[in-house]
Design an enzyme around this catalytic site. Structure first.
Site, PDB file in Angstrom:
ATOM      1  N   TYR A  16       4.679-110.830 -14.072  1.00 36.20           N
ATOM      2  CA  TYR A  16       4.419-112.113 -14.647  1.00 36.20           C
ATOM      3  C   TYR A  16       4.752-112.623 -13.293  1.00 36.20           C
ATOM      4  O   TYR A  16       5.456-114.011 -12.925  1.00 36.20           O
ATOM      5  CB  TYR A  16       5.306-112.469 -15.491  1.00 36.20           C
ATOM      6  CG  TYR A  16       5.126-111.530 -17.218  1.00 36.20           C
ATOM      7  CD1 TYR A  16       3.448-110.967 -16.456  1.00 36.20           C
ATOM      8  CD2 TYR A  16       5.844-111.836 -17.909  1.00 36.20           C
ATOM      9  CE1 TYR A  16       3.400-110.816 -17.657  1.00 36.20           C
ATOM     10  CE2 TYR A  16       5.170-111.042 -19.385  1.00 36.20           C
ATOM     11  CZ  TYR A  16       4.116-111.024 -19.436  1.00 36.20           C
ATOM     12  OH  TYR A  16       3.592-109.922 -20.983  1.00 36.20           O
ATOM     13  N   HIS A  55       3.470-101.282 -18.511  1.00 33.61           N
ATOM     14  CA  HIS A  55       2.218-102.333 -19.201  1.00 33.61           C
ATOM     15  C   HIS A  55       1.041-102.084 -19.307  1.00 33.61           C
ATOM     16  O   HIS A  55       1.088-103.086 -20.445  1.00 33.61           O
ATOM     17  CB  HIS A  55       2.266-103.042 -18.053  1.00 33.61           C
ATOM     18  CG  HIS A  55       2.321-104.758 -18.324  1.00 33.61           C
ATOM     19  ND1 HIS A  55       2.314-106.020 -17.705  1.00 33.61           N
ATOM     20  CD2 HIS A  55       1.789-105.099 -19.240  1.00 33.61           C
ATOM     21  CE1 HIS A  55       2.557-106.726 -18.160  1.00 33.61           C
ATOM     22  NE2 HIS A  55       1.560-106.837 -19.292  1.00 33.61           N
TER      23      HIS A  55
HETATM   24  N1  LIG Z   1       2.501-106.819 -22.803  1.00 35.28           N
HETATM   25  C1  LIG Z   1       1.305-107.326 -22.843  1.00 35.28           C
HETATM   26  O1  LIG Z   1       0.279-106.950 -22.397  1.00 35.28           O
HETATM   27  C2  LIG Z   1       1.255-108.334 -22.558  1.00 35.28           C
HETATM   28  C3  LIG Z   1       0.411-109.565 -23.103  1.00 35.28           C
HETATM   29  C4  LIG Z   1       0.307-110.949 -23.388  1.00 35.28           C
HETATM   30  C5  LIG Z   1       1.608-111.369 -23.302  1.00 35.28           C
HETATM   31  N2  LIG Z   1       2.536-110.767 -23.646  1.00 35.28           N
HETATM   32  C6  LIG Z   1       4.003-111.210 -24.126  1.00 35.28           C
HETATM   33  O2  LIG Z   1       3.869-111.837 -24.944  1.00 35.28           O
HETATM   34  C7  LIG Z   1       4.284-113.386 -24.855  1.00 35.28           C
HETATM   35  C8  LIG Z   1       3.805-113.713 -25.683  1.00 35.28           C
HETATM   36  O3  LIG Z   1       2.405-113.845 -25.744  1.00 35.28           O
HETATM   37  P1  LIG Z   1       1.901-115.144 -24.939  1.00 35.28           P
HETATM   38  O4  LIG Z   1       1.775-116.173 -24.516  1.00 35.28           O
HETATM   39  O5  LIG Z   1      -0.092-115.085 -24.737  1.00 35.28           O
HETATM   40  O6  LIG Z   1       0.825-116.550 -26.534  1.00 35.28           O
HETATM   41  P2  LIG Z   1       1.909-116.872 -28.241  1.00 35.28           P
HETATM   42  O7  LIG Z   1       3.503-116.699 -27.532  1.00 35.28           O
HETATM   43  O8  LIG Z   1       1.197-116.477 -29.037  1.00 35.28           O
HETATM   44  O9  LIG Z   1       1.327-118.603 -27.293  1.00 35.28           O
HETATM   45  C9  LIG Z   1       1.582-119.711 -26.572  1.00 35.28           C
HETATM   46  C10 LIG Z   1       1.150-120.411 -26.320  1.00 35.28           C
HETATM   47  O10 LIG Z   1       1.155-121.028 -28.145  1.00 35.28           O
HETATM   48  C11 LIG Z   1       2.086-122.347 -27.606  1.00 35.28           C
HETATM   49  N3  LIG Z   1       2.943-122.189 -29.134  1.00 35.28           N
HETATM   50  C12 LIG Z   1       4.313-121.939 -28.567  1.00 35.28           C
HETATM   51  N4  LIG Z   1       5.021-122.475 -29.658  1.00 35.28           N
HETATM   52  C13 LIG Z   1       4.344-123.305 -30.700  1.00 35.28           C
HETATM   53  C14 LIG Z   1       4.300-124.042 -31.352  1.00 35.28           C
HETATM   54  N5  LIG Z   1       6.058-123.658 -32.186  1.00 35.28           N
HETATM   55  N6  LIG Z   1       3.357-124.656 -32.036  1.00 35.28           N
HETATM   56  C15 LIG Z   1       2.093-124.653 -32.255  1.00 35.28           C
HETATM   57  N7  LIG Z   1       1.890-124.054 -30.650  1.00 35.28           N
HETATM   58  C16 LIG Z   1       3.101-123.709 -29.724  1.00 35.28           C
HETATM   59  C17 LIG Z   1       2.359-122.522 -26.312  1.00 35.28           C
HETATM   60  O11 LIG Z   1       2.724-123.954 -25.740  1.00 35.28           O
HETATM   61  P3  LIG Z   1       3.772-124.069 -25.516  1.00 35.28           P
HETATM   62  O12 LIG Z   1       3.982-123.492 -23.633  1.00 35.28           O
HETATM   63  O13 LIG Z   1       3.787-125.489 -24.872  1.00 35.28           O
HETATM   64  O14 LIG Z   1       4.887-124.526 -26.600  1.00 35.28           O
HETATM   65  C18 LIG Z   1       1.573-121.332 -25.793  1.00 35.28           C
HETATM   66  O15 LIG Z   1       0.103-122.358 -25.457  1.00 35.28           O
HETATM   67  C19 LIG Z   1       4.127-114.022 -23.397  1.00 35.28           C
HETATM   68  O16 LIG Z   1       4.949-114.155 -23.101  1.00 35.28           O
HETATM   69  C20 LIG Z   1       4.811-112.278 -22.851  1.00 35.28           C
HETATM   70  O17 LIG Z   1       5.931-112.013 -22.600  1.00 35.28           O
HETATM   71  C21 LIG Z   1       2.188-109.068 -23.592  1.00 35.28           C
END
Ligand SMILES: NC(=O)c1ccc[n+]([C@@H]2O[C@H](COP(=O)([O-])OP(=O)(O)OC[C@H]3O[C@@H](n4cnc5c(N)ncnc54)[C@H](OP(=O)(O)O)[C@@H]3O)[C@@H](O)[C@H]2O)c1
Length: 276
Positions: free
Chosen positions: A50, A108
């Site tokens: 990241y 990862h």
């Molecule tokens: N291990 C892996 O391979 C892997 C892969 C992907 C992700 N991850 C981890 O998982 C975390 C979360 O996954 P993600 O970022 O892909 O997706 P997520 O948390 O499911 O979704 C994030 C999106 O949802 C929006 N959002 C957040 N809260 C909201 C709410 N209350 N109402 C409406 N929209 C909302 C955010 O927009 P805003 O920011 O504009 O609020 C952003 O566009 C990552 O940040 C990372 O730490 C790990």
């Protein structure tokens, strides 16, 4: 607000919801991470990939909150798989975070074709034994690769962090986790900005409980023992996402969310897709 906790198979107690930091980089990222800490998040999820471990470390250092109150997760990137490579990559992450001890270190991505994740796992076991990591686990490991780690080393990962949301509930892998005492962490728990939060069934059930669709989806995770890692750059959403424990979905409501199953959002199958 008291956040419930889960206890990992090695005894480490961690909050039942964490803050995802993917894409939160540089000064804006630092501000968002600091805001999340102010909102009450104590489990922070970062990764070498990241490019924001320094921002996470700085946000913790400047928060004025004792270091011991945080659970910091970072991850070994795909291109650093291998024993010596893991030792070097871990040290680089530790320096960037500015921490003596990393709470949770995860592989990862398995990249099975490279056939090196077992070497990394052995390095991580050593780092844990040396007291530099408190808990070790993996991400995106299908069951046969989890089994290979367990069979080869006798050390079961404490966590498998996988794509998981109502569109992709991963029931089979979760059963394997439950049988082996592996904590499931949900990445993209809100469906990563897809239409998930606008699904009528979710909107209706959320409204019946007087909560937002995101809160209802996060409760769907935590009521099933899953640990969601919602990411938001917005202060208001950060607080709402953290505060999703004050109501319960019925079994029928949980099942109605799960019935939305249709598969992965980005099509990233860790058995075949390599991420470095
Ligand atoms: N291990 C892996 O391979 C892997 C892969 C992907 C992700 N991850 C981890 O998982 C975390 C979360 O996954 P993600 O970022 O892909 O997706 P997520 O948390 O499911 O979704 C994030 C999106 O949802 C929006 N959002 C957040 N809260 C909201 C709410 N209350 N109402 C409406 N929209 C909302 C955010 O927009 P805003 O920011 O504009 O609020 C952003 O566009 C990552 O940040 C990372 O730490 C790990």
């Amino acid at each position: 607000m008291t956040i419930p906790t889960y206890t990992l198979n090695d005894g480490l107690e961690i909050p039942a919801v964490g803050f995802g930091t993917y894409k939160l980089t540089e000064n804006d990222g630092f501000e968002s991470i600091s805001a999340a800490i102010n909102a009450g998040y104590r489990l922070l999820d970062t990764a070498a990939m990241y490019g924001n471990e320094a921002e996470v470390g700085r946000a913790i250092a400047e928060s004025g909150i004792p270091r011991e109150q945080f659970i910091v997760t970072t991850k070994l990137r795909g291109r650093a798989l291998g024993f010596d490579e893991t030792m070097l990559a871990f040290e680089e992450s530790r320096q960037l975070l500015g921490l003596d001890v990393v709470d949770i270190y995860l592989i990862h991505w398995p990249n099975p074709r490279l056939n090196r994740y077992l070497d990394s796992w052995q390095a991580m076991i050593e780092l844990k034994d040396d007291g530099l990591i408190r808990s070790i686990g993996v991400c995106n490991f299908p069951r046969q690769h989890l089994q290979k780690l367990i069979d080869a080393t006798g050390v079961t990962p404490s966590i498998n962090q996988i794509e998981l949301h109502p569109y992709f509930p991963q029931s089979e892998l979760r059963t394997f986790h439950a049988e082996h005492g592996i904590q499931t962490e949900s990445w993209s728990p809100l469906g990563r900005g897809s239409e998930l939060l606008r699904e009528q069934v979710i909107v209706d059930i959320a409204s019946a409980h007087g909560v937002t669709p995101a809160q209802a989806v996060l409760r769907w995770h935590t009521q099933q023992g899953l640990l969601p890692l919602p990411k938001s750059a917005t202060t208001e959403r950060q607080a709402l996402n953290l505060n999703s424990f004050g109501f319960n979905l019925s079994l029928a409501e949980l099942n109605a969310f799960t019935a939305l199953e249709r598969g992965r959002i980005g099509g990233l199958d860790p058995e075949t897709v390599e991420i470095m």
